[in-house]
Design a protein around this motif. Structure first.
Motif, PDB file in Angstrom:
ATOM      1  N   VAL A   1       0.842  -1.194   0.053  1.00  0.00           N
ATOM      2  CA  VAL A   1       0.104  -0.098  -0.073  1.00  0.00           C
ATOM      3  C   VAL A   1       0.748   1.403   0.133  1.00  0.00           C
ATOM      4  CG1 VAL A   1      -1.884   1.323   1.266  1.00  0.00           C
ATOM      5  CG2 VAL A   1      -1.797  -1.345   1.186  1.00  0.00           C
ATOM      6  N   GLY A   2       0.665   2.156  -0.759  1.00  0.00           N
ATOM      7  CA  GLY A   2       1.256   3.410  -0.930  1.00  0.00           C
ATOM      8  C   GLY A   2       2.284   3.400  -2.367  1.00  0.00           C
ATOM      9  N   ASN A   3       2.703   2.260  -2.658  1.00  0.00           N
ATOM     10  CA  ASN A   3       3.458   2.064  -3.886  1.00  0.00           C
ATOM     11  C   ASN A   3       2.919   3.071  -4.985  1.00  0.00           C
ATOM     12  OD1 ASN A   3       5.306   0.683  -2.483  1.00  0.00           O
ATOM     13  ND2 ASN A   3       5.226  -1.197  -3.727  1.00  0.00           N
ATOM     14  N   ILE A   4       3.470   3.449  -5.543  1.00  0.00           N
ATOM     15  CA  ILE A   4       3.424   4.239  -7.340  1.00  0.00           C
ATOM     16  C   ILE A   4       4.226   3.546  -8.273  1.00  0.00           C
ATOM     17  CG2 ILE A   4       3.253   6.171  -8.428  1.00  0.00           C
ATOM     18  CD1 ILE A   4       3.056   7.946  -5.890  1.00  0.00           C
ATOM     19  N   LEU A   5       3.112   2.770  -9.131  1.00  0.00           N
ATOM     20  CA  LEU A   5       3.833   1.948 -10.057  1.00  0.00           C
ATOM     21  C   LEU A   5       3.021   2.401 -11.633  1.00  0.00           C
ATOM     22  CD1 LEU A   5       2.908  -1.182  -7.966  1.00  0.00           C
ATOM     23  CD2 LEU A   5       5.275  -0.418  -8.573  1.00  0.00           C
TER      24      LEU A   5
ATOM     25  N   GLU B   1      -8.067   0.863 -23.507  1.00  0.00           N
ATOM     26  CA  GLU B   1      -7.223  -0.351 -23.129  1.00  0.00           C
ATOM     27  C   GLU B   1      -6.020  -0.297 -23.585  1.00  0.00           C
ATOM     28  OE1 GLU B   1      -9.288  -3.905 -24.074  1.00  0.00           O
ATOM     29  OE2 GLU B   1     -11.134  -3.428 -23.042  1.00  0.00           O
ATOM     30  N   GLN B   2      -5.134  -0.836 -22.989  1.00  0.00           N
ATOM     31  CA  GLN B   2      -3.611  -0.726 -23.495  1.00  0.00           C
ATOM     32  C   GLN B   2      -2.979   0.892 -23.129  1.00  0.00           C
ATOM     33  OE1 GLN B   2      -2.251  -3.543 -24.170  1.00  0.00           O
ATOM     34  NE2 GLN B   2      -4.183  -4.345 -23.943  1.00  0.00           N
ATOM     35  N   ASP B   3      -3.765   1.600 -22.479  1.00  0.00           N
ATOM     36  CA  ASP B   3      -3.032   2.778 -21.903  1.00  0.00           C
ATOM     37  C   ASP B   3      -1.999   2.496 -21.021  1.00  0.00           C
ATOM     38  OD1 ASP B   3      -4.138   4.431 -23.774  1.00  0.00           O
ATOM     39  OD2 ASP B   3      -5.776   5.428 -22.387  1.00  0.00           O
ATOM     40  N   LYS B   4      -0.974   3.372 -21.061  1.00  0.00           N
ATOM     41  CA  LYS B   4       0.044   2.968 -19.785  1.00  0.00           C
ATOM     42  C   LYS B   4      -0.488   4.234 -18.807  1.00  0.00           C
ATOM     43  CE  LYS B   4       2.672   0.107 -21.843  1.00  0.00           C
ATOM     44  NZ  LYS B   4       2.639  -1.135 -21.174  1.00  0.00           N
ATOM     45  N   VAL B   5      -0.505   3.945 -17.544  1.00  0.00           N
ATOM     46  CA  VAL B   5      -1.024   4.875 -16.289  1.00  0.00           C
ATOM     47  C   VAL B   5      -0.126   4.579 -15.311  1.00  0.00           C
ATOM     48  CG1 VAL B   5      -3.328   5.149 -17.345  1.00  0.00           C
ATOM     49  CG2 VAL B   5      -2.577   3.085 -15.529  1.00  0.00           C
ATOM     50  N   LYS B   6      -0.029   5.655 -14.519  1.00  0.00           N
ATOM     51  CA  LYS B   6       0.734   5.559 -13.220  1.00  0.00           C
ATOM     52  C   LYS B   6      -0.352   5.557 -12.193  1.00  0.00           C
ATOM     53  CE  LYS B   6       3.168   9.128 -12.001  1.00  0.00           C
ATOM     54  NZ  LYS B   6       4.487  10.250 -11.539  1.00  0.00           N
ATOM     55  N   VAL B   7      -0.217   4.375 -11.211  1.00  0.00           N
ATOM     56  CA  VAL B   7      -1.271   4.169 -10.286  1.00  0.00           C
ATOM     57  C   VAL B   7      -0.505   4.003  -9.049  1.00  0.00           C
ATOM     58  CG1 VAL B   7      -2.966   3.090 -12.096  1.00  0.00           C
ATOM     59  CG2 VAL B   7      -1.164   1.987 -10.904  1.00  0.00           C
ATOM     60  N   LYS B   8      -1.347   4.481  -8.008  1.00  0.00           N
ATOM     61  CA  LYS B   8      -1.000   4.205  -6.523  1.00  0.00           C
ATOM     62  C   LYS B   8      -1.820   3.100  -5.954  1.00  0.00           C
ATOM     63  CE  LYS B   8      -0.518   6.547  -2.114  1.00  0.00           C
ATOM     64  NZ  LYS B   8      -0.888   8.043  -1.413  1.00  0.00           N
ATOM     65  N   VAL B   9      -1.335   2.263  -5.231  1.00  0.00           N
ATOM     66  CA  VAL B   9      -1.784   0.982  -4.653  1.00  0.00           C
ATOM     67  C   VAL B   9      -2.518   1.604  -3.363  1.00  0.00           C
ATOM     68  CG1 VAL B   9      -1.634  -1.015  -3.570  1.00  0.00           C
ATOM     69  CG2 VAL B   9      -0.257  -0.292  -5.505  1.00  0.00           C
ATOM     70  N   ILE B  10      -3.700   1.788  -3.276  1.00  0.00           N
ATOM     71  CA  ILE B  10      -4.696   2.356  -2.163  1.00  0.00           C
ATOM     72  C   ILE B  10      -4.659   1.173  -1.082  1.00  0.00           C
ATOM     73  CG2 ILE B  10      -6.640   3.152  -1.140  1.00  0.00           C
ATOM     74  CD1 ILE B  10      -7.218   4.264  -4.279  1.00  0.00           C
TER      75      ILE B  10
ATOM     76  N   ILE C   1      -5.459   6.509  -9.903  1.00  0.00           N
ATOM     77  CA  ILE C   1      -4.764   7.341 -10.587  1.00  0.00           C
ATOM     78  C   ILE C   1      -4.574   8.810 -10.227  1.00  0.00           C
ATOM     79  CG2 ILE C   1      -4.799   8.201 -13.050  1.00  0.00           C
ATOM     80  CD1 ILE C   1      -6.059   5.729 -14.070  1.00  0.00           C
ATOM     81  N   LYS C   2      -5.751   9.156  -9.485  1.00  0.00           N
ATOM     82  CA  LYS C   2      -5.598  10.665  -9.155  1.00  0.00           C
ATOM     83  C   LYS C   2      -4.746  10.620  -7.853  1.00  0.00           C
ATOM     84  CE  LYS C   2      -9.653  10.772  -6.098  1.00  0.00           C
ATOM     85  NZ  LYS C   2     -11.203  11.600  -5.891  1.00  0.00           N
ATOM     86  N   GLN C   3      -4.521   9.775  -7.067  1.00  0.00           N
ATOM     87  CA  GLN C   3      -3.586   9.947  -6.027  1.00  0.00           C
ATOM     88  C   GLN C   3      -2.119   9.613  -6.479  1.00  0.00           C
ATOM     89  OE1 GLN C   3      -4.536   7.737  -2.484  1.00  0.00           O
ATOM     90  NE2 GLN C   3      -6.893   7.941  -2.833  1.00  0.00           N
ATOM     91  N   ALA C   4      -2.057   9.184  -7.803  1.00  0.00           N
ATOM     92  CA  ALA C   4      -0.437   8.830  -8.091  1.00  0.00           C
ATOM     93  C   ALA C   4      -0.078  10.047  -9.055  1.00  0.00           C
ATOM     94  CB  ALA C   4      -0.532   7.622  -9.152  1.00  0.00           C
ATOM     95  N   ASN C   5      -1.085  10.854  -9.209  1.00  0.00           N
ATOM     96  CA  ASN C   5      -0.755  12.193  -9.987  1.00  0.00           C
ATOM     97  C   ASN C   5      -1.267  13.453  -9.215  1.00  0.00           C
ATOM     98  OD1 ASN C   5       0.711  10.740 -12.234  1.00  0.00           O
ATOM     99  ND2 ASN C   5      -1.572  10.075 -12.815  1.00  0.00           N
ATOM    100  N   PRO C   6      -0.667  13.819  -8.008  1.00  0.00           N
ATOM    101  CA  PRO C   6      -1.504  14.866  -7.349  1.00  0.00           C
ATOM    102  C   PRO C   6      -1.073  16.115  -7.963  1.00  0.00           C
ATOM    103  CG  PRO C   6       0.549  14.116  -6.379  1.00  0.00           C
ATOM    104  CD  PRO C   6       0.316  13.077  -7.486  1.00  0.00           C
TER     105      PRO C   6
END
Length: 134
Positions: free
Chosen positions: A5-9, A51-60, A72-77
């Motif tokens: 939890v908290g990782n951004i990947l 589909e197939q978009d690359k996105v930066k996500v945060k594990v909630i 997605i919104k928490q990974a890109n504040p």
């Protein structure tokens, strides 16, 4: 890499539904709920992601069953800076002083009537259960 939890990947969108998008991260799939896609209201998730978009996500969160919640919104504040509006009070006074007393009074009355009518409309809609009377 273990998910915490908290990782951004970085991940890849593999499926889109009406309620969110499934994203593949490190060989595991997690869900980005529609409310976690953007800071603004998202009516149709397909207007934001494909589909197939690359996105930066945060594990909630990761629950006991292994379900992974992502954001997605928490990974890109977005840093919002609110600054007070600068008002030139001298120019406001000059504008007001150019008007006669009668003009200022009529302007005040007009603005007051508009505000009162807005308040009355709001009160009527609350009394009638959210629907304005006609």
């Amino acid at each position: 890499m273990t998910l915490q939890v908290g990782n951004i990947l970085e991940g890849t969108v593999v499926n889109i539904t009406n309620f969110g998008a499934f994203v593949d991260i490190s060989g595991k799939t997690g869900l980005v709920h529609i409310s976690e896609v953007s800071d603004t209201y998202v009516k149709d998730i397909r207007s934001h992601l494909k589909e197939q978009d690359k996105v930066k996500v945060k594990v909630i969160s990761i629950d006991d069953n292994g379900k992974i919640s992502l954001s997605i919104k928490q990974a890109n504040p977005v840093k919002k800076s609110f600054r007070p509006i600068e008002i030139d009070w001298e120019s406001e006074r000059r504008k007001a002083s150019n008007l006669s007393f009668e003009d200022r009074l009529s302007k005040f009355l007009k603005e007051s009537e508009e505000r009162i009518s807005d308040v009355k409309k709001n009160q009527e809609s609350k009394r009638s259960g959210g629907y304005a009377r006609r």
